[in-house]
Scaffold this active site. Sequence first.
Site, PDB file in Angstrom:
ATOM      1  N   CYS A  96       0.937  -1.293   0.097  1.00  0.00           N
ATOM      2  CA  CYS A  96      -0.084   0.055   0.126  1.00  0.00           C
ATOM      3  C   CYS A  96       0.899   1.190  -0.009  1.00  0.00           C
ATOM      4  O   CYS A  96       0.501   2.150  -0.703  1.00  0.00           O
ATOM      5  CB  CYS A  96      -0.972  -0.011   1.216  1.00  0.00           C
ATOM      6  SG  CYS A  96      -2.169  -1.332   1.312  1.00  0.00           S
ATOM      7  N   ARG A 121      -7.938  -4.303  -3.147  1.00  0.00           N
ATOM      8  CA  ARG A 121      -7.024  -3.237  -3.849  1.00  0.00           C
ATOM      9  C   ARG A 121      -7.679  -3.071  -5.154  1.00  0.00           C
ATOM     10  O   ARG A 121      -7.845  -3.335  -5.912  1.00  0.00           O
ATOM     11  CB  ARG A 121      -5.662  -3.720  -3.831  1.00  0.00           C
ATOM     12  CG  ARG A 121      -4.662  -2.633  -4.211  1.00  0.00           C
ATOM     13  CD  ARG A 121      -3.294  -3.402  -4.319  1.00  0.00           C
ATOM     14  NE  ARG A 121      -2.757  -3.945  -3.191  1.00  0.00           N
ATOM     15  CZ  ARG A 121      -2.311  -3.446  -2.191  1.00  0.00           C
ATOM     16  NH1 ARG A 121      -2.226  -2.076  -2.149  1.00  0.00           N
ATOM     17  NH2 ARG A 121      -1.776  -4.070  -1.147  1.00  0.00           N
TER      18      ARG A 121
END
Lengths: 178, 151
Positions: free
Chosen positions: B44, B115
Site C-alpha cells: 500500500c 485493492r
Amino acid sequence: MSNVASLSVPVGPEDHSRGPEDAKHTLVEYGDYQCPYCGQAHFIVERLLETFSDSLRLVFRNLPLAEVHPHAEAAAEMAEALGLQGKFWEMHDTLFENQRDLSEAALLRYAENVDADVTQVHKDLADGGPRRRVEADFEGAIRSGANGTPTFFVNGVRYDGSWQYESFAEFLQAALNP
Amino acid sequence: MALEKGAAAPDFTLFAAPGEEVTLSGIDGPVVLIFYPADWSPVCSDELSVFTAANKLFQARGAQLLGISVDSLWSHQAFKADRKLEFPLLADFHPKGEIAQSYGVYRPNDGISERALFVIDRDRHIAWSEVSPIGVSPGADGALRAVEALT
C-alpha cells in the site's frame, strides 16, 4: 479486470543502456537514486548483468518520488547532465554507492570526481534539458504502470515478482531460455 | 463484485482528518477512488507513493485523488504524514467497510477492502474500475488513461 502493465515508451537510442546492444532481452529499470530499495536493487542488477552477460541488457530510466525522497530529482538531473558528457553510468554508480549523501554539494563533488566539465554541468542544468528528460521519464513510468521504486520491465512487461537475486535470476533464466 | 463502468457511484461522507469530512457529491470534477487494504503495509505504501508522485498528472486533468481504507482517521493521519502522501485518506471505519461494501470491494473474511481503483465522472457514474491482486500495487496508468478518456 486487471491488466498486464506494459512499457509505454519503447526502448530507443536515447536510452541509457548497459550490456550488449544486440542483447536478446532487455531489462528496463525505473528507479530513484534516493530510494534504499533501488540502492539494494542496483547491486542485484549488476550481478544479473554478469550472470546473463551475453543475453541481457539494462536500460535505466528515472522515477524520482520527490515527496518521500527530496534529493531524488536533483540526483537524477545530475546523472542526466553527466550523461550529456558521456558519463551517465559513472555517475549512476556513484549515486547508488553514495546514497547517504545526495546533497547539492555532494552531487557536485561526485561530478568532479568523475572528471566532468563542471562549468558545462551548471550550464546544462540551468538550460533545463536534464529536468525535462527526468520529467519525461517520470511520465513514461506512470503511463507504463510503474507501481513502486524500483519497477522493472522484462522485455516490456512489468515484473511483479521478487527482485532478490535468486528469484529474479530464476525468472530471467526461464524467460531467456523458454 | 466491484461496481463497473456505467453504474451510479454511491455517495458518501467520510472523515479525512479530525473535523474534516469529505463528501463525494461535494467534489467538483472527476474523482479517482483508491481502495487499499491497510495503512502501513508495504504494498500500500508503494501504491500510494506512486499516486502521490503522479498526483500532478491527475491535477492537471482536473481530477481529485482520494485514498480509502478501513483504518481510523488517526492511523491515516500518521500514515499520511510519515509517507508524505499528498491527497486525502478517507476512514471507512464506522460502520467498518460500509463504503467498500457499497462499491462491491469489501472482503468480509479479512475485514479489509480489495485493492481497487474507481474513476468516477462528473455525473457521478463509474467510468472505469479495476481490482488488482491483493499483493500487487496497480500503478496509476489505468486510472490516468480513464481520466483522460473523460470529455
